[in-house]
Design a protein around this motif. Structure first.
Motif, PDB file in Angstrom:
ATOM      1  N   ASN A 203       0.829  -1.201   0.000  1.00  0.00           N
ATOM      2  CA  ASN A 203       0.000   0.000   0.000  1.00  0.00           C
ATOM      3  C   ASN A 203       0.867   1.257   0.000  1.00  0.00           C
ATOM      4  O   ASN A 203       0.917   2.002  -0.982  1.00  0.00           O
ATOM      5  N   TRP A 204       1.584   1.475   1.100  1.00  0.00           N
ATOM      6  CA  TRP A 204       2.339   2.735   1.253  1.00  0.00           C
ATOM      7  C   TRP A 204       3.505   2.842   0.275  1.00  0.00           C
ATOM      8  O   TRP A 204       3.687   3.867  -0.386  1.00  0.00           O
ATOM      9  N   LEU A 205       4.313   1.781   0.167  1.00  0.00           N
ATOM     10  CA  LEU A 205       5.516   1.844  -0.669  1.00  0.00           C
ATOM     11  C   LEU A 205       5.201   2.064  -2.150  1.00  0.00           C
ATOM     12  O   LEU A 205       5.833   2.928  -2.793  1.00  0.00           O
ATOM     13  N   PRO A 206       4.251   1.338  -2.744  1.00  0.00           N
ATOM     14  CA  PRO A 206       3.930   1.619  -4.162  1.00  0.00           C
ATOM     15  C   PRO A 206       3.469   3.054  -4.390  1.00  0.00           C
ATOM     16  O   PRO A 206       3.853   3.685  -5.397  1.00  0.00           O
ATOM     17  N   ARG A 207       2.679   3.587  -3.466  1.00  0.00           N
ATOM     18  CA  ARG A 207       2.214   4.975  -3.629  1.00  0.00           C
ATOM     19  C   ARG A 207       3.382   5.949  -3.509  1.00  0.00           C
ATOM     20  O   ARG A 207       3.444   6.957  -4.228  1.00  0.00           O
ATOM     21  N   ARG A 208       4.311   5.653  -2.630  1.00  0.00           N
ATOM     22  CA  ARG A 208       5.468   6.542  -2.468  1.00  0.00           C
ATOM     23  C   ARG A 208       6.362   6.493  -3.706  1.00  0.00           C
ATOM     24  O   ARG A 208       6.882   7.519  -4.157  1.00  0.00           O
ATOM     25  N   MET A 209       6.514   5.296  -4.269  1.00  0.00           N
ATOM     26  CA  MET A 209       7.351   5.158  -5.469  1.00  0.00           C
ATOM     27  C   MET A 209       6.704   5.837  -6.677  1.00  0.00           C
ATOM     28  O   MET A 209       7.395   6.235  -7.620  1.00  0.00           O
ATOM     29  N   ASP A 210       5.375   5.961  -6.640  1.00  0.00           N
ATOM     30  CA  ASP A 210       4.646   6.609  -7.746  1.00  0.00           C
ATOM     31  C   ASP A 210       4.507   8.112  -7.555  1.00  0.00           C
ATOM     32  O   ASP A 210       3.896   8.778  -8.402  1.00  0.00           O
ATOM     33  N   ARG A 211       5.063   8.634  -6.459  1.00  0.00           N
ATOM     34  CA  ARG A 211       4.874  10.050  -6.164  1.00  0.00           C
ATOM     35  C   ARG A 211       5.413  10.908  -7.309  1.00  0.00           C
ATOM     36  O   ARG A 211       6.536  10.732  -7.770  1.00  0.00           O
ATOM     37  N   GLY A 212       4.558  11.820  -7.810  1.00  0.00           N
ATOM     38  CA  GLY A 212       4.927  12.700  -8.914  1.00  0.00           C
ATOM     39  C   GLY A 212       4.612  12.135 -10.281  1.00  0.00           C
ATOM     40  O   GLY A 212       4.783  12.819 -11.290  1.00  0.00           O
ATOM     41  N   ASN A 213       4.165  10.887 -10.331  1.00  0.00           N
ATOM     42  CA  ASN A 213       3.822  10.255 -11.608  1.00  0.00           C
ATOM     43  C   ASN A 213       2.324   9.968 -11.613  1.00  0.00           C
ATOM     44  O   ASN A 213       1.838   9.065 -10.917  1.00  0.00           O
ATOM     45  N   GLN A 214       1.583  10.727 -12.411  1.00  0.00           N
ATOM     46  CA  GLN A 214       0.131  10.583 -12.410  1.00  0.00           C
ATOM     47  C   GLN A 214      -0.335   9.233 -12.954  1.00  0.00           C
ATOM     48  O   GLN A 214      -1.456   8.793 -12.671  1.00  0.00           O
ATOM     49  N   ASP A 215       0.500   8.559 -13.730  1.00  0.00           N
ATOM     50  CA  ASP A 215       0.115   7.245 -14.264  1.00  0.00           C
ATOM     51  C   ASP A 215       0.147   6.150 -13.201  1.00  0.00           C
ATOM     52  O   ASP A 215      -0.455   5.093 -13.392  1.00  0.00           O
TER      53      ASP A 215
END
Length: 427
Positions: free
Chosen positions: A217-229
């Protein structure tokens, strides 16, 4: 908010059907010796309930140094965890989301009334038990939590019948019932352990919850930070789906079992870790069927399994003979039919008048009495608490009979609505 009949048919009619079969079966067993049938016919129900699925199993009742998995354990301790997970989901959303129904001033008076709806039954149950003598008190005291429960689905249905679907008292009742469920889960966890406590095993449940929250949950969202895709989050959701949470749920359940807490609560630490929508539409809300967040999708996937589970819960727990009615029966009923309305009225009045928290516009103080009678329908959770509060035997059977007879509160609530001149308000 208004598809209560669908909810009732989905989650409760099979439960009632199972309970009725159990009642008939158990009482036919009791009549078998009278009718001259062989002795083994007299115990068919109890043989069914305690059917051994796996002796010397890794999970199950602990006795003589090993565990035995019975049909009763499978339903009450393993599968009912899914039912309590659904209840926890509604409580979690009501508390944590910005527009959750148990947040802010709007929930203050219902929360006070909930406290009254728990302390009142406890006081009546234990007070009458003391009055009936020390022997009775010692036999029944551990069942003090049985009359604190409120069955959300049935109470909501009766509330709509008494007040009308558009009356503010119906929403008040719903908030009270959700809060009551939350308090009931806490009571089960603290006061009704399933065995000798080994709290260090709760570390496994906590680790499972933290690990799945961080990794899925948290880690994937953090890795996607700044990428709207959101490529990482999308991949996790598409290819891993609910599987990491299922593994965490199994580990958490096992931790609860080994810790001595009731394993039916073992999924509660995992529920808050599932990705959820940013708003709650309310319990019974049709709109939630169209939400694509994982928490709501898991709830919908559990719909049909939980229906079957509740049927077997009723079948395996409601099989009591009518001759088993005793002191515990009347104490449970007194706690529900006297303690609930008195406690809800008293605490609700204190919150609304002296504390000036108010009540919803269109409601009267006297409506709290009617709400109290409606909330006195304990059934599902009362039946569950009765099964864990007492060992199998006459006292447990008598307490279960009180939980089953709590349906009488519906009749009393309808009469109370007529006496207090409730003005029904439809949508």
């Amino acid at each position: 908010m208004y598809r209560v009949w669908n909810f009732l048919t989905n989650y409760s009619l099979l439960l009632i059907f199972g309970a009725l079969i159990a009642l008939v079966w158990a009482n036919l067993d009791a009549l078998a010796p009278v009718a001259g049938q062989p002795h083994y016919w007299a115990d068919t129900y109890h043989h069914f309930v305690e059917f051994v699925i796996w002796d010397h199993a890794p999970i199950g009742h602990l006795h003589d140094g090993h565990r035995t998995l019975t049909l009763h354990y499978l339903v009450n301790d393993v599968l009912m965890a899914l039912f309590f997970a659904i209840a926890a989901k509604e409580v979690w959303e009501a508390v944590i989301l910005e527009n959750g129904s148990l947040r802010g001033k709007k929930a203050a008076t219902p929360l006070f009334a909930t406290a009254g709806g728990m302390f009142g039954p406890i006081a009546v149950y234990l007070g009458l038990a003391v009055f009936m003598g020390s022997d009775t008190y010692n036999a029944v005291a551990n069942g003090w939590a049985i009359p604190t429960a409120t069955d959300i689905a049935f109470s909501y249905l009766v509330g709509r019948l008494v007040f009308g679907a558009g009356h503010p008292a119906v929403r008040f009742l719903l908030l009270l019932a959700i809060a009551d469920d939350a308090a009931g889960l806490i009571i089960l966890a603290i006061f009704y352990p399933s065995g000798e406590l080994a709290p260090e095993w709760l570390g496994l449940s906590l680790f499972a919850a933290l690990a799945v929250f961080v990794l899925a949950n948290w880690l994937p969202r953090r890795m996607d930070r700044g990428n709207q895709d959101r490529p990482i989050s999308t991949w996790v959701r598409k290819y891993l789906s609910f599987w990491p949470y299922l593994l965490a749920a199994c580990a958490s359940w096992y931790g609860f079992m080994m810790s001595g807490l009731h394993p039916a609560l073992g999924l509660l630490p995992i529920v808050p870790t599932l990705p959820h929508a940013d708003r709650a539409f309310g319990i019974f809300a049709a709109a939630e069927e169209h939400l694509s967040d994982l928490l709501n999708m898991v709830e919908h996937a559990l719909k049909y399994p939980v229906e079957i589970i509740l049927f077997f819960f009723g079948l395996l727990n409601a099989g009591v003979e009518f001759s088993s009615m005793g002191d515990a029966t009347w104490l449970v009923l007194a706690g529900l039919l006297i303690g609930k309305p008195v406690g809800i009225l008293l605490f609700g009045w204190v919150a609304a008048v002296p504390l000036r928290l108010g009540i919803p516009q269109g409601m009267r103080i006297i409506d709290l009495v009617v709400i109290g009678f409606v909330a006195a329908i304990g059934f599902t959770v009362s039946l569950f608490v009765a099964s864990v509060a007492f060992d199998a035997g006459p006292v447990q059977d008598a307490a279960k009979m009180g939980a089953l007879f709590s349906f009488a509160a519906a009749i009393v609530a309808i009469i109370a609505g007529k006496v207090t001149r409730v003005q029904k308000q439809e949508i």
